[in-house]
Design a protein around this motif. Structure first.
Motif, PDB file in Angstrom:
ATOM      1  N   PRO A 198       0.744  -1.008   0.056  1.00  0.00           N
ATOM      2  CA  PRO A 198      -0.016  -0.082   0.199  1.00  0.00           C
ATOM      3  C   PRO A 198       0.928   1.324   0.164  1.00  0.00           C
ATOM      4  O   PRO A 198       2.129   1.421   0.574  1.00  0.00           O
ATOM      5  CB  PRO A 198      -0.753  -0.151   1.239  1.00  0.00           C
ATOM      6  CG  PRO A 198      -0.091  -1.075   1.883  1.00  0.00           C
ATOM      7  CD  PRO A 198       0.687  -1.900   1.244  1.00  0.00           C
ATOM      8  N   GLU A 199       0.474   2.263  -0.814  1.00  0.00           N
ATOM      9  CA  GLU A 199       1.194   3.381  -0.803  1.00  0.00           C
ATOM     10  C   GLU A 199       0.879   4.247   0.584  1.00  0.00           C
ATOM     11  O   GLU A 199      -0.166   4.299   1.154  1.00  0.00           O
ATOM     12  CB  GLU A 199       0.654   4.480  -1.896  1.00  0.00           C
ATOM     13  CG  GLU A 199       0.927   3.729  -3.337  1.00  0.00           C
ATOM     14  CD  GLU A 199       0.335   4.598  -4.488  1.00  0.00           C
ATOM     15  OE1 GLU A 199       0.116   5.811  -4.153  1.00  0.00           O
ATOM     16  OE2 GLU A 199       0.232   4.317  -5.629  1.00  0.00           O
ATOM     17  N   PRO A 200       2.093   4.915   1.045  1.00  0.00           N
ATOM     18  CA  PRO A 200       2.035   5.677   2.117  1.00  0.00           C
ATOM     19  C   PRO A 200       1.163   6.702   2.193  1.00  0.00           C
ATOM     20  O   PRO A 200       1.128   7.430   1.045  1.00  0.00           O
ATOM     21  CB  PRO A 200       3.382   5.918   2.569  1.00  0.00           C
ATOM     22  CG  PRO A 200       4.049   5.863   1.394  1.00  0.00           C
ATOM     23  CD  PRO A 200       3.685   5.062   0.461  1.00  0.00           C
ATOM     24  N   LYS A 201       0.053   7.008   3.111  1.00  0.00           N
ATOM     25  CA  LYS A 201      -0.720   8.160   3.074  1.00  0.00           C
ATOM     26  C   LYS A 201      -0.024   9.531   3.141  1.00  0.00           C
ATOM     27  O   LYS A 201       1.034   9.418   4.021  1.00  0.00           O
ATOM     28  CB  LYS A 201      -1.922   7.899   3.841  1.00  0.00           C
ATOM     29  CG  LYS A 201      -2.877   7.008   3.809  1.00  0.00           C
ATOM     30  CD  LYS A 201      -3.880   6.875   4.713  1.00  0.00           C
ATOM     31  CE  LYS A 201      -4.667   5.495   4.424  1.00  0.00           C
ATOM     32  NZ  LYS A 201      -5.684   5.491   5.520  1.00  0.00           N
ATOM     33  N   LYS A 202      -0.214  10.294   2.328  1.00  0.00           N
ATOM     34  CA  LYS A 202       0.352  11.847   2.229  1.00  0.00           C
ATOM     35  C   LYS A 202      -0.363  12.660   3.704  1.00  0.00           C
ATOM     36  O   LYS A 202      -1.524  12.519   3.669  1.00  0.00           O
ATOM     37  CB  LYS A 202       0.340  12.303   0.946  1.00  0.00           C
ATOM     38  CG  LYS A 202       1.213  11.421  -0.013  1.00  0.00           C
ATOM     39  CD  LYS A 202       1.418  12.391  -1.493  1.00  0.00           C
ATOM     40  CE  LYS A 202       2.004  11.549  -2.228  1.00  0.00           C
ATOM     41  NZ  LYS A 202       1.862  12.318  -3.477  1.00  0.00           N
ATOM     42  N   VAL A 203       0.654  13.387   4.296  1.00  0.00           N
ATOM     43  CA  VAL A 203      -0.029  14.175   5.313  1.00  0.00           C
ATOM     44  C   VAL A 203      -0.024  15.242   4.873  1.00  0.00           C
ATOM     45  O   VAL A 203       1.216  15.912   4.507  1.00  0.00           O
ATOM     46  CB  VAL A 203       0.917  13.712   6.556  1.00  0.00           C
ATOM     47  CG1 VAL A 203       0.028  14.821   7.993  1.00  0.00           C
ATOM     48  CG2 VAL A 203       0.905  12.190   7.363  1.00  0.00           C
TER      49      VAL A 203
END
Length: 115
Positions: free
Chosen positions: A56-61
């Motif tokens: 899964p792609e890391p979520k951008k904060v």
């Protein structure tokens, strides 16, 4: 000699040929099936297959630098409320139409059923 072209005749010829040649008969199908399953399982175990799971792609904060985000909850609630009201109004209209139809039907039937 007659020439038979049905499936039963073909099976009979194959059975006779197998009997004549000393091959296993159809009565031994369970052991043939077990041998086939064992062979397939051995083949499957011999395979070395690696399946890569997608990462899964890391979520951008996103930092809010003092900016306020729009509140869409209110508009969604309003839309839901409007849809519910519309649904209730339509159901009430259906009830009125059913009652009117039933009453008109009863008015037509009453003169016929009175004796």
């Amino acid at each position: 000699m007659s020439h038979c072209r049905s499936l039963a005749c073909d099976l009979a010829r194959l059975a006779w040929r197998d009997y004549y040649l000393g091959r296993p008969s159809m009565h031994d199908w369970k052991s043939e099936l077990d041998a086939l399953v064992a062979e397939a399982m051995a083949f499957a175990k011999s395979l070395k297959v690696e399946i890569e799971q997608p990462r899964p792609e890391p979520k951008k904060v996103v930092e809010s630098d003092g900016l306020s985000l729009p509140d869409d909850g209110g508009s969604q609630r309003d839309e839901i409320r409007k849809r519910v009201e519309s649904f209730k109004a339509q159901q009430e209209r259906f009830m009125r139409e059913r009652e009117e139809y039933a009453n008109s039907l009863l008015r037509r039937i009453r003169p016929i059923t009175k004796f």
